[in-house]
Design an enzyme around this catalytic site. Structure first.
Site, short mmCIF file in Angstrom:
data_model
loop_
_atom_site.label_atom_id
_atom_site.label_comp_id
_atom_site.label_asym_id
_atom_site.label_seq_id
_atom_site.Cartn_x
_atom_site.Cartn_y
_atom_site.Cartn_z
N HIS A 24 40.17 109.08 16.30
CA HIS A 24 41.05 110.19 15.85
C HIS A 24 41.47 110.98 17.08
CE1 HIS A 24 42.05 113.55 12.84
NE2 HIS A 24 42.49 113.95 14.03
N HIS B 102 44.91 113.07 19.18
CA HIS B 102 46.29 113.59 19.29
C HIS B 102 46.77 113.41 20.73
CE1 HIS B 102 46.17 115.54 15.31
NE2 HIS B 102 44.89 115.64 15.58
N LYS C 130 47.94 108.22 7.50
CA LYS C 130 47.26 109.51 7.54
C LYS C 130 47.75 110.41 6.43
CE LYS C 130 44.94 113.06 9.12
NZ LYS C 130 44.23 113.44 10.32
N HIS D 136 42.85 114.05 6.08
CA HIS D 136 42.48 115.42 6.49
C HIS D 136 41.95 116.10 5.23
CE1 HIS D 136 42.86 119.13 9.02
NE2 HIS D 136 42.63 119.62 7.81
N HIS E 275 37.19 113.96 10.79
CA HIS E 275 36.51 115.16 11.31
C HIS E 275 35.72 115.90 10.22
CE1 HIS E 275 40.28 116.67 9.76
NE2 HIS E 275 40.96 116.45 10.86
N ASP F 263 39.27 114.04 17.84
CA ASP F 263 40.28 115.03 17.44
C ASP F 263 40.69 115.87 18.64
OD1 ASP F 263 42.07 116.25 15.78
OD2 ASP F 263 40.62 117.50 14.73
O1 DOR Z 1 42.38 121.38 15.19
C1 DOR Z 1 43.24 120.60 14.83
N1 DOR Z 1 44.30 120.30 15.60
N2 DOR Z 1 43.13 120.07 13.62
C2 DOR Z 1 44.11 119.32 13.09
O2 DOR Z 1 43.95 118.89 11.97
C3 DOR Z 1 45.37 119.09 13.83
C4 DOR Z 1 45.17 119.24 15.27
C5 DOR Z 1 46.48 119.35 16.02
O3 DOR Z 1 47.36 118.54 15.80
O4 DOR Z 1 46.58 120.25 16.85
ZN ZN Z 2 43.37 115.78 14.18
#
Ligand code: DOR
Ligand code: ZN
Length: 347
Positions: A13, A15, A99, A136, A174, A247
């Site tokens: 997971h 970004h 997702k 999520h 998460h 995450d």
């Molecule tokens: O803390 C987070 N940041 N939780 C999420 O679900 C999205 C993520 C983000 O894209 O910044």
């Molecule tokens: Zn995330």
């Protein structure tokens, strides 16, 4: 134990963002991780296979030469998602998972799902073809306290969904609560859960006690200490249903340090070192590899990575960058609030 060699980990997971931020953060993940499930919550989101193909190319173009890394692409589920497009992407190997963001749950989730019944046809098709759904797991009802949103989601959305489509392979992303851990433990092998590094290290005091600290704010928000301890037990148990999803979610500092800061903790540069610290504290270094490198591939039906990484316990704390410059601004790196002695290298 001073030195530990394990299969190269994957991040289930992550970004990566886009543009200059992608270019700045990707090397940190690719230095240690063989693969990552890449979240689709860009602006605009990655909703079709054509979007995923274009995004995958941008990621590969941003990858520094000499680093071996495979992005595993995901599609952002909307009420308009076309089941045939999803199936084609999965069969081609372009897309690994879909997702589900409840609309409004987190960063860039406005195009997410409002009425789960509207996506049942897509989810049924995914169950038929064995394609995982990453969830999520928080309700968005403003009447529900933010610290209860995961537990209420399990009861009112996730469990009814599991009963309706029992063959669907679901990852609870998460997971942050004892309730979440207990729920996953009660399920069969069609259910998995990712756990982040930061939720193993901080509880909600980090955000709120002695001043408000936006760099510890993420979603789902860190909970009470009893929940952190439940997450530690799950991660270090060796149970194949639990695996690492960092995450890691970079936001430039001005978007974190303001009156309404974004959710997200950027942990890619020190996440493996922090995990070694956690597993050492729990007397479970022998189970670190299962959590970082074996259980995730098992769930996603992929072979573990062939390469290895070595973790070494140093006599002095290891230095990590406090901030990473991106060209769009600095991004603050997760501060574990304790010295970390573990360094990582690829033999
Ligand atoms: O803390 C987070 N940041 N939780 C999420 O679900 C999205 C993520 C983000 O894209 O910044
Ligand atoms: Zn995330």
């Amino acid at each position: 134990m001073k030195k530990l060699t394990i299969r190269r980990p994957d991040d289930w997971h992550l970004h990566l963002r886009d543009g200059a931020v992608l270019k700045a953060v990707l090397p940190y993940t690719a230095a240690h991780f063989g693969r990552a499930i890449v979240m689709p919550n860009l602006v605009p989101p990655v909703v079709t296979c054509a979007d995923a193909e274009a995004y995958r190319r941008r990621i590969m173009a941003a990858l520094p030469e000499g680093l071996d890394f495979t992005p595993l692409m995901t599609l952002y589920l909307t009420e308009e998602t076309d089941a045939a497009d999803v199936e084609a992407g999965f069969r081609d190997g372009l897309v690994t998972a879909v997702k589900l963001y409840p609309a409004g749950a987190t960063t860039n989730s406005q195009s997410g799902v409002r009425d789960i019944a509207r996506v049942y046809p897509v989810l049924e098709r995914m169950a038929e073809i064995g394609m995982p759904l990453c969830v999520h797991g928080e309700v968005t009802d403003p009447r529900i306290d933010i610290f209860d949103r995961e537990a209420v989601f399990i009861e009112t959305v996730l469990d009814p969904l599991r009963r309706r489509i029992p063959g669907l392979r679901v990852v609870m992303e998460h997971v942050t609560t004892r309730e979440g851990v207990d729920y996953v433990r009660a399920q069969d092998g069609t259910m998995g859960a990712t756990i982040t590094t930061h939720h193993l290290m901080i509880n909600r005091n980090a955000i709120l006690a002695g001043g408000i600290r936006p760099h510890y704010y993420c979603l789902p928000v860190a909970k009470r200490e009893e929940h952190r301890l439940a997450l530690r037990r799950a991660a270090t148990s060796g149970d194949a249903r639990f695996f690492l999803g960092t995450d890691s979610a970079p936001h430039v500092d001005p978007l974190k340090e303001c009156a309404c800061g974004c959710a997200g903790i950027f942990s890619a540069p020190n996440t493996l070192s922090c995990l070694a610290h956690v597993f050492e504290e729990e007397g479970a270094l022998d189970r670190l590899e299962a959590f970082t490198s074996l259980n995730g591939p098992g769930f996603y039906r992929l072979p573990p990575n062939e390469q290895h990484v070595t973790l070494e316990r140093r006599d002095a704390p290891v230095a990590f960058p406090a901030k990473v410059e991106t060209g769009e601004g600095t991004v603050t790196v997760f501060d574990p609030m304790t010295p970390i002695f573990w360094s990582v290298s690829m033999p």
